[in-house]
Design a protein around this motif. Structure first.
Motif, PDB file in Angstrom:
ATOM      1  N   GLY A  52       0.965  -1.211   0.003  1.00  0.00           N
ATOM      2  CA  GLY A  52      -0.020   0.067  -0.176  1.00  0.00           C
ATOM      3  C   GLY A  52       0.758   1.307  -0.100  1.00  0.00           C
ATOM      4  N   ASP A  75       1.073  -1.280  -4.869  1.00  0.00           N
ATOM      5  CA  ASP A  75       0.017  -0.586  -4.780  1.00  0.00           C
ATOM      6  C   ASP A  75      -0.945  -0.903  -6.087  1.00  0.00           C
ATOM      7  N   ARG A  80      -0.610   7.161  -8.302  1.00  0.00           N
ATOM      8  CA  ARG A  80       0.401   7.450  -7.175  1.00  0.00           C
ATOM      9  C   ARG A  80       1.701   6.704  -7.268  1.00  0.00           C
ATOM     10  N   ILE A 103      -3.021  -6.310  -3.444  1.00  0.00           N
ATOM     11  CA  ILE A 103      -2.092  -7.171  -2.546  1.00  0.00           C
ATOM     12  C   ILE A 103      -2.731  -8.385  -2.263  1.00  0.00           C
ATOM     13  N   GLU A 104      -3.976  -8.562  -2.474  1.00  0.00           N
ATOM     14  CA  GLU A 104      -4.631  -9.941  -2.538  1.00  0.00           C
ATOM     15  C   GLU A 104      -3.876 -11.019  -3.470  1.00  0.00           C
ATOM     16  N   THR A 121       2.526   0.916   5.484  1.00  0.00           N
ATOM     17  CA  THR A 121       2.376   2.245   5.673  1.00  0.00           C
ATOM     18  C   THR A 121       1.006   2.756   5.716  1.00  0.00           C
ATOM     19  N   PHE A 122       0.465   3.211   6.664  1.00  0.00           N
ATOM     20  CA  PHE A 122      -0.873   3.899   6.671  1.00  0.00           C
ATOM     21  C   PHE A 122      -1.842   3.152   5.638  1.00  0.00           C
ATOM     22  N   ASP A 124      -5.502   1.726   4.430  1.00  0.00           N
ATOM     23  CA  ASP A 124      -6.897   1.994   4.712  1.00  0.00           C
ATOM     24  C   ASP A 124      -7.175   1.049   6.034  1.00  0.00           C
ATOM     25  N   THR A 207       5.612   9.470   5.278  1.00  0.00           N
ATOM     26  CA  THR A 207       4.960   9.371   4.065  1.00  0.00           C
ATOM     27  C   THR A 207       3.836  10.696   3.764  1.00  0.00           C
ATOM     28  N   TYR A 209       0.616  10.291   3.457  1.00  0.00           N
ATOM     29  CA  TYR A 209      -0.423  10.437   4.354  1.00  0.00           C
ATOM     30  C   TYR A 209      -0.118  11.097   5.839  1.00  0.00           C
TER      31      TYR A 209
HETATM   32  C1  LIG Z   1      -3.978   5.709   2.699  1.00  0.00           C
HETATM   33  S1  LIG Z   1      -2.923   5.222   1.359  1.00  0.00           S
HETATM   34  C2  LIG Z   1      -1.387   5.313   2.269  1.00  0.00           C
HETATM   35  C3  LIG Z   1      -0.407   5.390   0.932  1.00  0.00           C
HETATM   36  C4  LIG Z   1       1.122   5.535   1.533  1.00  0.00           C
HETATM   37  N1  LIG Z   1       1.458   4.229   2.019  1.00  0.00           N
HETATM   38  C5  LIG Z   1       1.228   6.786   2.523  1.00  0.00           C
HETATM   39  O1  LIG Z   1       1.292   6.628   3.631  1.00  0.00           O
HETATM   40  O2  LIG Z   1       1.227   7.805   1.921  1.00  0.00           O
HETATM   41  C6  LIG Z   1      -3.463   3.405   1.340  1.00  0.00           C
HETATM   42  C7  LIG Z   1      -2.903   2.876   0.049  1.00  0.00           C
HETATM   43  O3  LIG Z   1      -3.030   1.620  -0.140  1.00  0.00           O
HETATM   44  C8  LIG Z   1      -3.433   1.062  -1.144  1.00  0.00           C
HETATM   45  N2  LIG Z   1      -4.403   0.047  -1.268  1.00  0.00           N
HETATM   46  C9  LIG Z   1      -5.060  -0.299  -0.350  1.00  0.00           C
HETATM   47  N3  LIG Z   1      -5.553  -1.571  -0.291  1.00  0.00           N
HETATM   48  C10 LIG Z   1      -5.063  -2.256  -1.261  1.00  0.00           C
HETATM   49  C11 LIG Z   1      -4.923  -3.296  -1.818  1.00  0.00           C
HETATM   50  N4  LIG Z   1      -5.822  -4.560  -1.497  1.00  0.00           N
HETATM   51  N5  LIG Z   1      -4.101  -3.683  -2.995  1.00  0.00           N
HETATM   52  C12 LIG Z   1      -3.262  -2.799  -3.199  1.00  0.00           C
HETATM   53  N6  LIG Z   1      -3.220  -1.565  -2.980  1.00  0.00           N
HETATM   54  C13 LIG Z   1      -3.938  -1.132  -1.799  1.00  0.00           C
HETATM   55  C14 LIG Z   1      -4.076   2.336  -1.790  1.00  0.00           C
HETATM   56  O4  LIG Z   1      -4.511   2.324  -3.072  1.00  0.00           O
HETATM   57  C15 LIG Z   1      -3.656   3.376  -1.288  1.00  0.00           C
HETATM   58  O5  LIG Z   1      -2.534   3.965  -1.992  1.00  0.00           O
END
Ligand SMILES: C[S@@+](CC[C@H](N)C(=O)[O-])C[C@H]1O[C@@H](n2cnc3c(N)ncnc32)[C@H](O)[C@@H]1O
Length: 228
Positions: A52, A75, A80, A103-104, A121-122, A124, A207, A209
């Motif tokens: 992510g 990601d 991004r 990531i699945e 890192t951060f 969702d 990061t 976020y």
């Molecule tokens: C809140 S952002 C944080 C981004 C970065 N790590 C930061 O701290 O700035 C969460 C990131 O996780 C990615 N993400 C969430 N679930 C994901 C998944 N299942 N597979 C790939 N990417 C995922 C989203 O696309 C998003 O860019």
């Protein structure tokens, strides 16, 4: 879709270190570099994943400091990932790559024992959907398939719920080992605590976020743990 995004998607196709693999491609032939990342990087250095990774801030920052390791940011959002891919190409960094995927699917990109460290890192926090949390047992099960025994996982998050869920539910249930955990990462400055070496790396960079959450005055939590 914005013009800006389309330009980034087009430029993404030109970056030699950004891999975009569709579900269909994985199903048909599998990912060509699975088990062959050492050949790709041209060395046997340990591999760290940032899951992510968004713009790849941590991936690029860590890779600059540790030229003796390889870093791969993952990601699903191409616009991004473009940021990290652009910077790493401009700086001719040979120890950085990015994968655009869910990531699945992550276990399809790495062979057993091929990865030595993970940073989350951060992510969702997914308060309503445990199955989608990147530190749920479902996801840890994927990571176990390719993590070398004794490899750390680091979680940085502003979400007290996700931190507590990982620390108090997932880790005890799995019998995993915590090396260090804090509810407020920056309350313990790394420079004053050389006896906690992981603090330096956890505080080294912020990061995209993280900078937003810090500006809102939110405490950043951190946990470093091992699955084996
Ligand atoms: C809140 S952002 C944080 C981004 C970065 N790590 C930061 O701290 O700035 C969460 C990131 O996780 C990615 N993400 C969430 N679930 C994901 C998944 N299942 N597979 C790939 N990417 C995922 C989203 O696309 C998003 O860019």
């Amino acid at each position: 879709m914005g013009h800006h995004k389309l330009e980034r998607f087009a430029e993404n196709l030109t970056f030699p270190n950004l891999f975009q693999v569709s579900f269909e491609m994985l199903k048909e032939g599998g990912f060509a570099l699975r088990g062959k990342w050492a050949e790709y990087f041209g060395n046997d250095n340990p591999i760290t994943l940032e899951l992510g990774c968004g713009k790849g801030d941590y991936t690029v920052a860590l890779a600059r400091i540790h030229p003796d390791r390889n870093y791969i940011g993952v990601d699903i959002k191409g616009a991004r990932l473009w940021r990290g891919a652009k910077t790493s190409n401009e700086e001719q960094m040979h120890n950085v790559a990015f994968i655009r995927t869910r990531i699945e699917m992550i276990e399809q990109f790495f062979a057993p024992g091929e990865v030595s460290e993970i940073w989350v890192t951060f992510p969702d926090p997914q308060p309503k959907k445990e199955m989608k949390r990147l530190t749920s047992e479902r996801f840890l099960g994927y990571y176990k398939k390719f993590l070398k025994p004794g490899s750390p996982i680091h979680l940085k998050t502003d979400s007290a719920e996700l931190h507590e869920y990982t620390r108090d539910e997932v880790i005890p249930a799995g019998g995993y080992r915590v090396e260090y955990t804090t509810d407020n990462l920056y309350a313990t400055p790394a420079a004053d605590h050389p006896e906690i070496p992981c603090l330096a790396e956890a505080q080294m960079t912020q990061t995209f976020y993280e900078r937003m959450f810090l500006a809102e005055g939110k405490p950043i939590t951190y946990i470093k743990f091992y699955l084996s």
